[in-house]
Design an enzyme around this catalytic site. Structure first.
Site, PDB file in Angstrom:
ATOM      1  N   LYS A   1       0.839  -1.204   0.000  1.00  0.00           N
ATOM      2  CA  LYS A   1       0.000   0.000   0.000  1.00  0.00           C
ATOM      3  C   LYS A   1       0.873   1.252   0.000  1.00  0.00           C
ATOM      4  O   LYS A   1       0.605   2.217  -0.723  1.00  0.00           O
ATOM      5  CB  LYS A   1      -0.946  -0.019   1.214  1.00  0.00           C
ATOM      6  CG  LYS A   1      -2.044  -1.068   1.048  1.00  0.00           C
ATOM      7  CD  LYS A   1      -2.857  -1.336   2.304  1.00  0.00           C
ATOM      8  CE  LYS A   1      -3.835  -2.478   2.046  1.00  0.00           C
ATOM      9  NZ  LYS A   1      -4.607  -2.887   3.223  1.00  0.00           N
TER      10      LYS A   1
ATOM     11  N   ASP B   1     -10.896   3.047   4.161  1.00  0.00           N
ATOM     12  CA  ASP B   1     -11.228   1.623   4.038  1.00  0.00           C
ATOM     13  C   ASP B   1     -12.747   1.411   3.955  1.00  0.00           C
ATOM     14  O   ASP B   1     -13.206   0.300   3.692  1.00  0.00           O
ATOM     15  CB  ASP B   1     -10.681   0.856   5.262  1.00  0.00           C
ATOM     16  CG  ASP B   1      -9.562  -0.099   4.878  1.00  0.00           C
ATOM     17  OD1 ASP B   1      -9.363  -0.317   3.659  1.00  0.00           O
ATOM     18  OD2 ASP B   1      -8.906  -0.631   5.783  1.00  0.00           O
TER      19      ASP B   1
ATOM     20  N   GLN C   1      -4.300  -1.557   9.430  1.00  0.00           N
ATOM     21  CA  GLN C   1      -4.229  -2.897   8.840  1.00  0.00           C
ATOM     22  C   GLN C   1      -4.774  -3.926   9.836  1.00  0.00           C
ATOM     23  O   GLN C   1      -4.333  -3.982  10.975  1.00  0.00           O
ATOM     24  CB  GLN C   1      -2.769  -3.224   8.467  1.00  0.00           C
ATOM     25  CG  GLN C   1      -2.609  -4.521   7.718  1.00  0.00           C
ATOM     26  CD  GLN C   1      -3.276  -4.476   6.334  1.00  0.00           C
ATOM     27  OE1 GLN C   1      -3.156  -3.514   5.606  1.00  0.00           O
ATOM     28  NE2 GLN C   1      -3.996  -5.518   5.989  1.00  0.00           N
TER      29      GLN C   1
END
Ligand code: NAD
Length: 296
Positions: free
Chosen positions: A52, A119, A96
């Protein structure tokens, strides 16, 4: 023989479009910035985070890593999220998952400002999808929709069957596909669905997101169906140096012979997920500076 929908190719197109958009934003004094939180030492998570950050740097997006030890407490983690919420130079925040044992993911998701929730997991953003007014769409569902759109697949009036009902993948895909503009008639299947093959065999569009290697076999697929394989599973393969290889939730070789379109694993939905995270980060920067969202 089916046509392959390459997430690799489509994600590269999207990233090329974003690169010039990021340049334009920077020329206006706006530098999109993604904060990435990693707690603990999980090897797979470390790889995802590295990928990412690399995608950010490829596009000129600033990424700031915050690595916490697996001894971090819930309060320490939530205080960090609050600091990032309050920092106007940070436009997007990604934690994460999974978190190490003892830490509560739901509380972290709810702590992230909905305006920085790239997200798309915050209940407010999930609720906006449900109301047909999506803001941040979680990256994997968003990637699946882009694959359909950019492959000119008509979803209107089609029967779509989604295997899996997770908040991360199955549920948002099903909600989006049934919403105005996509207009599919959607059935959601899960681990308790009876006569699964009868249901999947009706699907014009079949989306597999269950996490069971090669579970969807040719007898479960209608001739000419569009098959999107979200699954990423590692199976043993003694012919590989590593002793393993990645496969999806679909038995690719046999289903490929029946489908009209199909996504591969790897190189399908996976690369799209990161590309859409980049889109969400750029949109976060745009919205926080009073600009309209990108037309992707
Ligand atoms: P999950 O474990 O949270 O959910 C799995 C879902 O599948 C559940 O809703 C369950 O009811 C359903 N299910 C289980 N067995 C079933 C069966 N026999 N028939 C029908 N439904 C069944 O998983 P998830 O987070 O939604 O992820 C699903 C898969 O997608 C995993 O392989 C994961 O690795 C992969 N994934 C890929 C990406 C990507 O970027 N490509 C992103 C997220 C997840």
């Amino acid at each position: 023989m089916s046509e392959l929908i390459s997430g690799k190719t489509i994600s590269m197109q999207i990233k090329d479009e974003l690169r010039s958009e990021v340049e334009q934003l920077k020329s206006r004094g706006i530098e999109p910035c993604l904060a990435v939180i990693l707690v603990g030492e999980d090897a797979a998570s470390a790889i995802y985070v590295r990928n990412k950050k690399k995608a950010c740097s490829d596009l000129g997006i600033r990424s700031v890593g915050h690595d916490l030890p697996d001894t971090a407490t819930q309060d320490e983690l939530e205080n960090l999220v609050q600091e990032l919420n309050d920092d106007p130079a940070v436009h997007g925040i990604l934690n994460q998952f999974p978190l190490p044992n003892g830490l509560n993911e739901t509380r972290v998701i709810q702590k992230i400002s909905p305006e920085k929730d790239v997200d798309g997991l915050h209940p407010l953003n999930a609720g906006m999808i449900a109301m047909g007014q999506p803001r941040f769409v979680s990256c994997t569902p968003y990637g699946v929709l882009q694959m359909l759109k950019r492959s000119n697949i008509d979803t209107s009036g089609k029967k779509a069957v989604v295997l899996g009902r997770s908040n991360l993948v199955g549920r948002p895909i099903a909600t989006l596909l049934s919403s105005k503009g996509w207009d599919s008639t959607v059935t959601v299947c899960h681990s308790r669905t009876a006569n699964l093959a009868d249901v999947t065999s009706e699907a014009d569009i079949l989306i597999a997101a269950i996490g069971i290697p090669q579970y969807v076999t040719a007898n479960m697929v209608k001739e000419g169906a569009v098959v999107i394989d979200v699954g990423i599973n590692s199976i043993e393969d003694s012919s590989k140096k590593s002793g393993t290889r990645l496969v999806g939730d679909v038995s690719f070789e046999e289903v490929e012979a029946k489908a009209s379109f199909i996504t591969p694993v790897p190189g399908g939905v996976g690369p799209m997920t990161i590309a859409m995270l980049m889109v969400n980060t750029v949109n976060a920067a745009r919205w926080q500076n009073g600009l309209p969202e990108l037309q992707i």
